[in-house]
Design a protein around this motif. Sequence first.
Motif, PDB file in Angstrom:
ATOM      1  N   ARG A  76       0.858  -1.187   0.000  1.00  0.00           N
ATOM      2  CA  ARG A  76       0.000   0.000   0.000  1.00  0.00           C
ATOM      3  C   ARG A  76       0.889   1.229   0.000  1.00  0.00           C
ATOM      4  NH1 ARG A  76      -4.693   2.597   1.356  1.00  0.00           N
ATOM      5  NH2 ARG A  76      -4.533   4.327   2.834  1.00  0.00           N
ATOM      6  N   PHE A  77       0.632   2.158  -0.899  1.00  0.00           N
ATOM      7  CA  PHE A  77       1.426   3.387  -0.987  1.00  0.00           C
ATOM      8  C   PHE A  77       0.759   4.464  -0.143  1.00  0.00           C
ATOM      9  CE2 PHE A  77       3.219   7.162  -3.158  1.00  0.00           C
ATOM     10  CZ  PHE A  77       4.560   6.825  -3.074  1.00  0.00           C
ATOM     11  N   GLU A  78       1.502   4.973   0.842  1.00  0.00           N
ATOM     12  CA  GLU A  78       0.946   5.978   1.750  1.00  0.00           C
ATOM     13  C   GLU A  78       2.054   6.901   2.229  1.00  0.00           C
ATOM     14  OE1 GLU A  78      -2.405   5.806   5.147  1.00  0.00           O
ATOM     15  OE2 GLU A  78      -0.612   4.650   5.620  1.00  0.00           O
ATOM     16  N   ASN A  79       1.796   8.190   2.176  1.00  0.00           N
ATOM     17  CA  ASN A  79       2.750   9.210   2.636  1.00  0.00           C
ATOM     18  C   ASN A  79       4.130   9.042   1.995  1.00  0.00           C
ATOM     19  OD1 ASN A  79       0.789  10.332   4.366  1.00  0.00           O
ATOM     20  ND2 ASN A  79       1.312   8.868   5.989  1.00  0.00           N
ATOM     21  N   GLY A  80       4.119   8.704   0.708  1.00  0.00           N
ATOM     22  CA  GLY A  80       5.362   8.647  -0.050  1.00  0.00           C
ATOM     23  C   GLY A  80       6.169   7.378   0.103  1.00  0.00           C
ATOM     24  N   VAL A  81       5.633   6.392   0.823  1.00  0.00           N
ATOM     25  CA  VAL A  81       6.378   5.136   1.003  1.00  0.00           C
ATOM     26  C   VAL A  81       5.447   3.950   0.762  1.00  0.00           C
ATOM     27  CG1 VAL A  81       8.013   6.117   2.651  1.00  0.00           C
ATOM     28  CG2 VAL A  81       5.907   5.066   3.488  1.00  0.00           C
TER      29      VAL A  81
END
Length: 235
Positions: A76-81
Amino acid sequence: MSFLKAEWNNLAMINYEVNPQILQKYVPKGTEIDFFNGKCYVSFIGFLFENVRVLGMKIPFHSDFEEVNLRFYVRRFENGVWKRGAVFISEIVPKYAISFVANTFYNEQYQTLPMKHNLKVNESSREFIYQWKVKGIWNTIHVETNKNPIPIEVDSEAEFITEHYFGYTKINEKETFEYQVTHPRWQQLEVINNTSEIDFETVYGPEFAFIRELKPTSVFLAIGSKITIEDKRKI
Protein backbone atom coordinates in the motif's frame (compact mmCIF):
# COMPACT_ATOMS: atom_id res chain seq x y z
CA MET A 1 -0.46 -0.41 24.43
CA SER A 2 -0.23 -3.08 21.73
CA PHE A 3 -3.43 -5.02 21.07
CA LEU A 4 -1.50 -8.29 21.28
CA LYS A 5 1.98 -9.35 22.40
CA ALA A 6 3.24 -12.87 21.78
CA GLU A 7 5.93 -14.99 20.18
CA TRP A 8 5.85 -16.53 16.72
CA ASN A 9 8.25 -19.45 16.84
CA ASN A 10 9.46 -22.15 14.42
CA LEU A 11 7.66 -20.92 11.31
CA ALA A 12 7.74 -23.62 8.62
CA MET A 13 7.15 -21.71 5.38
CA ILE A 14 6.23 -23.47 2.13
CA ASN A 15 6.04 -20.99 -0.75
CA TYR A 16 4.47 -21.29 -4.20
CA GLU A 17 4.37 -19.09 -7.28
CA VAL A 18 0.79 -18.64 -8.52
CA ASN A 19 -1.13 -16.70 -11.15
CA PRO A 20 -2.06 -13.36 -9.53
CA GLN A 21 -5.52 -13.46 -11.14
CA ILE A 22 -6.46 -16.22 -8.70
CA LEU A 23 -5.97 -13.82 -5.80
CA GLN A 24 -7.61 -10.67 -7.16
CA LYS A 25 -10.91 -11.20 -5.36
CA TYR A 26 -9.05 -11.37 -2.03
CA VAL A 27 -7.08 -8.12 -2.53
CA PRO A 28 -8.29 -5.49 -0.03
CA LYS A 29 -9.21 -2.04 -1.33
CA GLY A 30 -6.26 0.36 -1.14
CA THR A 31 -3.67 -2.37 -1.69
CA GLU A 32 -2.19 -4.18 -4.67
CA ILE A 33 -0.43 -7.51 -5.04
CA ASP A 34 3.24 -7.34 -4.08
CA PHE A 35 5.55 -9.15 -6.51
CA PHE A 36 9.11 -10.42 -6.02
CA ASN A 37 11.12 -10.45 -9.23
CA GLY A 38 7.86 -10.43 -11.16
CA LYS A 39 6.47 -13.45 -9.28
CA CYS A 40 3.30 -13.65 -7.19
CA TYR A 41 3.50 -15.88 -4.12
CA VAL A 42 1.28 -17.65 -1.67
CA SER A 43 2.78 -19.11 1.48
CA PHE A 44 1.57 -22.00 3.55
CA ILE A 45 2.85 -21.56 7.12
CA GLY A 46 2.76 -23.66 10.27
CA PHE A 47 4.10 -22.22 13.53
CA LEU A 48 3.73 -21.89 17.29
CA PHE A 49 1.85 -18.90 18.70
CA GLU A 50 3.17 -18.64 22.28
CA ASN A 51 3.04 -16.48 25.41
CA VAL A 52 0.01 -14.60 24.09
CA ARG A 53 -1.20 -11.52 25.94
CA VAL A 54 -4.20 -9.50 24.75
CA LEU A 55 -4.15 -5.89 25.99
CA GLY A 56 -1.54 -6.99 28.50
CA MET A 57 -3.59 -9.87 29.89
CA LYS A 58 -2.75 -13.56 29.66
CA ILE A 59 -5.85 -15.62 28.84
CA PRO A 60 -5.93 -18.97 30.72
CA PHE A 61 -5.50 -22.00 28.42
CA HIS A 62 -5.16 -19.72 25.37
CA SER A 63 -1.56 -18.52 25.59
CA ASP A 64 0.18 -21.28 23.61
CA PHE A 65 -1.17 -22.98 20.49
CA GLU A 66 -0.45 -24.02 16.92
CA GLU A 67 -1.48 -22.04 13.86
CA VAL A 68 -1.50 -22.91 10.16
CA ASN A 69 -2.28 -20.23 7.61
CA LEU A 70 -2.40 -19.56 3.89
CA ARG A 71 -1.42 -16.03 2.92
CA PHE A 72 -0.28 -13.82 0.05
CA TYR A 73 1.48 -10.48 -0.19
CA VAL A 74 0.30 -6.96 -0.93
CA ARG A 75 1.57 -3.41 -0.66
CA ARG A 76 0.00 0.00 0.00
CA PHE A 77 1.43 3.39 -0.99
CA GLU A 78 0.95 5.98 1.75
CA ASN A 79 2.75 9.21 2.64
CA GLY A 80 5.36 8.65 -0.05
CA VAL A 81 6.38 5.14 1.00
CA TRP A 82 5.30 1.57 0.23
CA LYS A 83 3.92 -0.37 3.18
CA ARG A 84 4.32 -4.11 2.61
CA GLY A 85 1.83 -6.51 4.14
CA ALA A 86 0.14 -9.89 4.08
CA VAL A 87 -3.45 -10.96 3.46
CA PHE A 88 -4.66 -14.17 5.08
CA ILE A 89 -6.91 -16.41 3.03
CA SER A 90 -7.30 -18.87 5.90
CA GLU A 91 -5.99 -19.26 9.45
CA ILE A 92 -6.45 -22.47 11.42
CA VAL A 93 -6.13 -22.68 15.22
CA PRO A 94 -7.21 -25.25 17.84
CA LYS A 95 -9.15 -22.88 20.15
CA TYR A 96 -12.65 -21.52 19.48
CA ALA A 97 -12.08 -18.39 21.55
CA ILE A 98 -9.10 -17.39 19.40
CA SER A 99 -11.14 -17.73 16.24
CA PHE A 100 -13.97 -15.71 17.79
CA VAL A 101 -11.74 -12.80 18.82
CA ALA A 102 -9.84 -12.67 15.52
CA ASN A 103 -12.94 -12.96 13.35
CA THR A 104 -14.97 -10.52 15.45
CA PHE A 105 -12.41 -7.75 16.03
CA TYR A 106 -10.17 -8.09 12.95
CA ASN A 107 -12.58 -9.61 10.43
CA GLU A 108 -10.05 -12.40 9.78
CA GLN A 109 -10.76 -15.84 8.33
CA TYR A 110 -10.02 -18.10 11.30
CA GLN A 111 -11.43 -21.57 11.75
CA THR A 112 -11.05 -24.00 14.63
CA LEU A 113 -9.85 -27.57 14.03
CA PRO A 114 -8.11 -30.29 16.04
CA MET A 115 -4.35 -29.64 15.92
CA LYS A 116 -1.10 -30.98 17.30
CA HIS A 117 2.63 -30.53 16.81
CA ASN A 118 5.90 -32.29 17.48
CA LEU A 119 9.43 -30.86 17.53
CA LYS A 120 12.35 -33.27 17.37
CA VAL A 121 16.08 -32.74 17.83
CA ASN A 122 18.14 -35.39 16.06
CA GLU A 123 21.89 -35.95 16.07
CA SER A 124 22.50 -33.74 13.05
CA SER A 125 19.10 -32.17 12.29
CA ARG A 126 15.81 -30.88 13.65
CA GLU A 127 12.24 -31.82 12.68
CA PHE A 128 9.15 -29.62 12.85
CA ILE A 129 5.73 -31.26 12.50
CA TYR A 130 2.38 -29.44 12.50
CA GLN A 131 -0.88 -31.34 12.01
CA TRP A 132 -4.58 -30.47 11.75
CA LYS A 133 -7.60 -32.68 11.16
CA VAL A 134 -10.18 -32.00 8.45
CA LYS A 135 -13.06 -34.42 7.83
CA GLY A 136 -11.36 -37.08 9.91
CA ILE A 137 -8.01 -36.91 8.07
CA TRP A 138 -4.79 -35.43 9.46
CA ASN A 139 -2.94 -32.97 7.23
CA THR A 140 0.75 -32.53 7.97
CA ILE A 141 3.52 -29.99 7.57
CA HIS A 142 6.74 -31.89 8.17
CA VAL A 143 10.16 -30.36 7.51
CA GLU A 144 13.63 -31.46 8.54
CA THR A 145 16.32 -28.80 8.90
CA ASN A 146 19.96 -28.32 9.65
CA LYS A 147 20.68 -27.51 13.29
CA ASN A 148 22.51 -24.21 12.97
CA PRO A 149 20.77 -20.90 12.26
CA ILE A 150 21.83 -18.89 9.22
CA PRO A 151 20.94 -15.31 8.21
CA ILE A 152 18.11 -14.50 5.85
CA GLU A 153 19.98 -12.89 3.00
CA VAL A 154 19.20 -9.37 1.82
CA ASP A 155 17.15 -9.24 -1.41
CA SER A 156 16.39 -12.97 -1.19
CA GLU A 157 13.04 -14.69 -1.62
CA ALA A 158 13.12 -15.60 2.07
CA GLU A 159 13.53 -11.91 2.96
CA PHE A 160 10.55 -11.03 0.76
CA ILE A 161 8.41 -13.68 2.46
CA THR A 162 9.33 -12.70 6.03
CA GLU A 163 9.72 -8.92 5.80
CA HIS A 164 6.08 -7.85 5.56
CA TYR A 165 5.11 -5.77 8.57
CA PHE A 166 1.43 -5.01 8.00
CA GLY A 167 -1.72 -7.08 7.88
CA TYR A 168 -4.58 -6.14 5.57
CA THR A 169 -8.09 -7.51 5.83
CA LYS A 170 -10.83 -7.04 3.27
CA ILE A 171 -13.96 -5.92 5.14
CA ASN A 172 -15.96 -5.42 1.94
CA GLU A 173 -15.39 -3.97 -1.53
CA LYS A 174 -14.94 -0.45 -0.14
CA GLU A 175 -13.28 -0.87 3.27
CA THR A 176 -10.07 -2.41 4.58
CA PHE A 177 -8.57 -3.00 8.02
CA GLU A 178 -4.85 -2.31 8.41
CA TYR A 179 -2.75 -3.34 11.40
CA GLN A 180 0.99 -3.28 12.02
CA VAL A 181 3.06 -6.28 13.08
CA THR A 182 6.44 -5.65 14.71
CA HIS A 183 9.34 -8.06 15.13
CA PRO A 184 13.11 -8.04 14.64
CA ARG A 185 14.72 -9.45 11.53
CA TRP A 186 14.59 -13.24 11.74
CA GLN A 187 17.16 -15.96 11.16
CA GLN A 188 16.37 -19.23 9.41
CA LEU A 189 17.16 -22.94 9.47
CA GLU A 190 17.87 -24.49 6.09
CA VAL A 191 15.33 -27.18 5.17
CA ILE A 192 16.93 -30.41 3.98
CA ASN A 193 13.74 -32.47 3.64
CA ASN A 194 10.07 -31.61 3.16
CA THR A 195 7.57 -34.48 3.48
CA SER A 196 4.43 -32.41 4.05
CA GLU A 197 1.08 -33.97 3.12
CA ILE A 198 -1.71 -31.44 2.58
CA ASP A 199 -5.09 -31.97 0.95
CA PHE A 200 -5.45 -28.44 -0.41
CA GLU A 201 -8.89 -29.03 -1.90
CA THR A 202 -10.43 -30.33 1.32
CA VAL A 203 -8.78 -27.70 3.48
CA TYR A 204 -9.13 -24.65 1.22
CA GLY A 205 -11.73 -25.57 -1.39
CA PRO A 206 -11.62 -26.40 -5.11
CA GLU A 207 -10.06 -23.09 -6.18
CA PHE A 208 -6.82 -24.00 -4.38
CA ALA A 209 -6.72 -27.68 -5.31
CA PHE A 210 -4.16 -26.90 -8.05
CA ILE A 211 -1.47 -26.14 -5.44
CA ARG A 212 -1.10 -29.86 -4.77
CA GLU A 213 0.39 -30.24 -8.27
CA LEU A 214 2.89 -27.41 -7.83
CA LYS A 215 6.47 -27.69 -6.68
CA PRO A 216 7.32 -25.16 -3.94
CA THR A 217 9.63 -22.36 -5.03
CA SER A 218 11.19 -22.53 -1.58
CA VAL A 219 10.77 -24.12 1.84
CA PHE A 220 12.52 -22.74 4.91
CA LEU A 221 12.13 -22.51 8.68
CA ALA A 222 12.11 -19.01 10.16
CA ILE A 223 13.16 -19.21 13.80
CA GLY A 224 10.82 -16.42 14.85
CA SER A 225 10.78 -14.05 17.81
CA LYS A 226 8.64 -11.92 20.06
CA ILE A 227 6.05 -9.94 18.08
CA THR A 228 3.40 -7.32 18.62
CA ILE A 229 0.16 -6.73 16.75
CA GLU A 230 -1.02 -3.14 16.98
CA ASP A 231 -4.62 -2.04 17.01
CA LYS A 232 -6.39 -1.93 13.65
CA ARG A 233 -7.49 1.11 11.66
CA LYS A 234 -9.98 1.36 8.85
CA ILE A 235 -8.71 2.67 5.50
